[in-house]
Design a protein around this motif. Structure first.
Motif, PDB file in Angstrom:
ATOM      1  N   UNK A   1      53.525  49.324  37.037  1.00  0.00           N
ATOM      2  CA  UNK A   1      53.504  48.882  35.633  1.00  0.00           C
ATOM      3  C   UNK A   1      52.117  48.392  35.216  1.00  0.00           C
ATOM      4  N   UNK A   2      51.366  47.809  36.166  1.00  0.00           N
ATOM      5  CA  UNK A   2      50.046  47.256  35.842  1.00  0.00           C
ATOM      6  C   UNK A   2      49.042  48.337  35.454  1.00  0.00           C
ATOM      7  N   UNK A   3      49.314  49.573  35.776  1.00  0.00           N
ATOM      8  CA  UNK A   3      48.428  50.667  35.367  1.00  0.00           C
ATOM      9  C   UNK A   3      48.451  50.800  33.844  1.00  0.00           C
TER      10      UNK A   3
ATOM     11  N   UNK B   1      39.472  36.420  46.692  1.00  0.00           N
ATOM     12  CA  UNK B   1      39.125  36.904  45.353  1.00  0.00           C
ATOM     13  C   UNK B   1      38.736  38.383  45.384  1.00  0.00           C
ATOM     14  N   UNK B   2      37.920  38.753  46.364  1.00  0.00           N
ATOM     15  CA  UNK B   2      37.480  40.137  46.465  1.00  0.00           C
ATOM     16  C   UNK B   2      38.640  41.066  46.812  1.00  0.00           C
ATOM     17  N   UNK B   3      39.579  40.584  47.616  1.00  0.00           N
ATOM     18  CA  UNK B   3      40.757  41.386  47.973  1.00  0.00           C
ATOM     19  C   UNK B   3      41.529  41.781  46.726  1.00  0.00           C
ATOM     20  N   UNK B   4      41.770  40.836  45.845  1.00  0.00           N
ATOM     21  CA  UNK B   4      42.546  41.141  44.638  1.00  0.00           C
ATOM     22  C   UNK B   4      41.744  41.972  43.640  1.00  0.00           C
ATOM     23  N   UNK B   5      40.436  41.805  43.641  1.00  0.00           N
ATOM     24  CA  UNK B   5      39.589  42.646  42.790  1.00  0.00           C
ATOM     25  C   UNK B   5      39.668  44.101  43.258  1.00  0.00           C
ATOM     26  N   UNK B   6      39.521  44.305  44.573  1.00  0.00           N
ATOM     27  CA  UNK B   6      39.609  45.652  45.135  1.00  0.00           C
ATOM     28  C   UNK B   6      41.005  46.228  44.897  1.00  0.00           C
ATOM     29  N   UNK B   7      42.037  45.423  45.119  1.00  0.00           N
ATOM     30  CA  UNK B   7      43.418  45.889  44.915  1.00  0.00           C
ATOM     31  C   UNK B   7      43.636  46.300  43.461  1.00  0.00           C
ATOM     32  N   UNK B   8      43.111  45.494  42.537  1.00  0.00           N
ATOM     33  CA  UNK B   8      43.264  45.830  41.123  1.00  0.00           C
ATOM     34  C   UNK B   8      42.566  47.153  40.806  1.00  0.00           C
ATOM     35  N   UNK B   9      41.365  47.314  41.333  1.00  0.00           N
ATOM     36  CA  UNK B   9      40.614  48.543  41.073  1.00  0.00           C
ATOM     37  C   UNK B   9      41.271  49.771  41.698  1.00  0.00           C
ATOM     38  N   UNK B  10      41.978  49.586  42.808  1.00  0.00           N
ATOM     39  CA  UNK B  10      42.592  50.714  43.522  1.00  0.00           C
ATOM     40  C   UNK B  10      44.101  50.812  43.311  1.00  0.00           C
ATOM     41  N   UNK B  11      44.627  50.072  42.359  1.00  0.00           N
ATOM     42  CA  UNK B  11      46.079  50.024  42.178  1.00  0.00           C
ATOM     43  C   UNK B  11      46.702  51.377  41.864  1.00  0.00           C
TER      44      UNK B  11
ATOM     45  N   UNK C   1      52.167  43.197  50.529  1.00  0.00           N
ATOM     46  CA  UNK C   1      51.459  42.272  51.424  1.00  0.00           C
ATOM     47  C   UNK C   1      50.673  42.990  52.526  1.00  0.00           C
ATOM     48  N   UNK C   2      51.257  43.966  53.233  1.00  0.00           N
ATOM     49  CA  UNK C   2      50.464  44.674  54.249  1.00  0.00           C
ATOM     50  C   UNK C   2      49.237  45.366  53.656  1.00  0.00           C
ATOM     51  N   UNK C   3      49.382  45.953  52.486  1.00  0.00           N
ATOM     52  CA  UNK C   3      48.273  46.618  51.804  1.00  0.00           C
ATOM     53  C   UNK C   3      47.166  45.609  51.505  1.00  0.00           C
ATOM     54  N   UNK C   4      47.554  44.450  50.977  1.00  0.00           N
ATOM     55  CA  UNK C   4      46.573  43.416  50.637  1.00  0.00           C
ATOM     56  C   UNK C   4      45.882  42.861  51.880  1.00  0.00           C
ATOM     57  N   UNK C   5      46.647  42.615  52.945  1.00  0.00           N
ATOM     58  CA  UNK C   5      46.031  42.111  54.183  1.00  0.00           C
ATOM     59  C   UNK C   5      45.140  43.174  54.824  1.00  0.00           C
ATOM     60  N   UNK C   6      45.477  44.444  54.645  1.00  0.00           N
ATOM     61  CA  UNK C   6      44.604  45.520  55.123  1.00  0.00           C
ATOM     62  C   UNK C   6      43.274  45.518  54.391  1.00  0.00           C
ATOM     63  N   UNK C   7      43.330  45.336  53.074  1.00  0.00           N
ATOM     64  CA  UNK C   7      42.093  45.242  52.282  1.00  0.00           C
ATOM     65  C   UNK C   7      41.278  44.039  52.746  1.00  0.00           C
ATOM     66  N   UNK C   8      41.962  42.899  52.913  1.00  0.00           N
ATOM     67  CA  UNK C   8      41.274  41.673  53.349  1.00  0.00           C
ATOM     68  C   UNK C   8      40.626  41.873  54.720  1.00  0.00           C
ATOM     69  N   UNK C   9      41.314  42.550  55.617  1.00  0.00           N
ATOM     70  CA  UNK C   9      40.774  42.796  56.960  1.00  0.00           C
ATOM     71  C   UNK C   9      39.488  43.614  56.879  1.00  0.00           C
ATOM     72  N   UNK C  10      39.500  44.649  56.066  1.00  0.00           N
ATOM     73  CA  UNK C  10      38.292  45.471  55.921  1.00  0.00           C
ATOM     74  C   UNK C  10      37.156  44.665  55.281  1.00  0.00           C
ATOM     75  N   UNK C  11      37.469  43.807  54.339  1.00  0.00           N
ATOM     76  CA  UNK C  11      36.436  42.978  53.714  1.00  0.00           C
ATOM     77  C   UNK C  11      35.869  41.961  54.700  1.00  0.00           C
ATOM     78  N   UNK C  12      36.709  41.466  55.581  1.00  0.00           N
ATOM     79  CA  UNK C  12      36.251  40.455  56.542  1.00  0.00           C
ATOM     80  C   UNK C  12      35.289  41.036  57.565  1.00  0.00           C
ATOM     81  N   UNK C  13      35.341  42.322  57.768  1.00  0.00           N
ATOM     82  CA  UNK C  13      34.386  42.942  58.693  1.00  0.00           C
ATOM     83  C   UNK C  13      32.952  42.722  58.219  1.00  0.00           C
TER      84      UNK C  13
END
Length: 197
Positions: free
Chosen positions: A10-12, A47-57, A68-80
């Motif tokens: 719906x957010x699209x 903050x960056x996780x949700x920005x990336x998620x919003x851009x890639x929604x 949640x798994x999708x968001x934690x996956x994004x966060x994991x990649x950002x933490x690298x």
């Protein structure tokens, strides 16, 4: 309350509804990042996780209800990107990590080894894990994800998750001084693979 996949879809059309996804999962993403990097860096990662998620929604797999798994996956990649900070954070959390990953070991080893020595050994062992194995282990231990959710977060087959966790556990067991002849029991399975030193 709509499931996450419906909110994302719906957010699209209505970008403002994405905020409800933030409300549902921000605390979980923050906690996971804080355990790995400390509070200061966790704010940025969240903050960056949700920005990336919003851009890639628009690329989100809407057949998956829980984001949640999708968001934690994004966060994991950002933490690298924060590897240097993570190395510093290990000092403060290694004792806590020892208690979470091998919960009964500290109690069993109390008579044989002091906790500070164990924490140093586990910290060193964790640093020696490959990034993929360490990320998988921490998604399990700190992200509180099951195998299927980790597979989604890491974008790998569930068998890869099992292999990575098995390898990481064996590595940490060796570092903790747990005898190699002890078999690991996990989810009704017994790992009888030979232990290599």
């Amino acid at each position: 309350m709509s499931p996450d996949n419906e909110v994302i879809e719906r957010s699209i059309r209505e970008p403002a509804v994405f905020e409800s996804l933030y409300s549902r999962h921000a605390t979980s993403v923050y906690r996971y990042a804080a355990q790995r990097l400390g509070d200061h860096a966790a704010e940025d990662v969240m903050a960056e996780t949700f920005l990336v998620a919003f851009e890639r929604r628009s690329a989100y797999d809407v057949t998956v209800q829980n984001a949640r798994p999708w968001l934690l996956g994004i966060a994991t990649r950002l933490m690298r990107k924060h590897v240097r900070l993570e190395a510093t954070a290990w000092k403060g959390v290694s004792a806590d990590l020892a208690a979470q990953i091998v919960p009964d070991f500290i109690e069993q080893a109390g008579a044989r080894i002091d906790a500070q020595r164990l924490a140093r050994r586990l910290k060193k062992a964790l640093r020696r894990l490959s990034k993929a194995d360490r990320d998988t282990l921490l998604l399990y231990a700190w992200g509180d994800l099951d195998y299927a959710s980790i597979a989604l977060a890491m974008q790998v087959p569930i068998g890869t998750v099992r292999s990575r966790l098995n390898r990481a556990r064996r590595h940490l067991r060796r570092a903790a001084g747990i005898p190699a002849n002890e078999q690991e029991k996990d989810h009704g399975r017994v790992d009888t693979a030979p232990q290599h030193t």
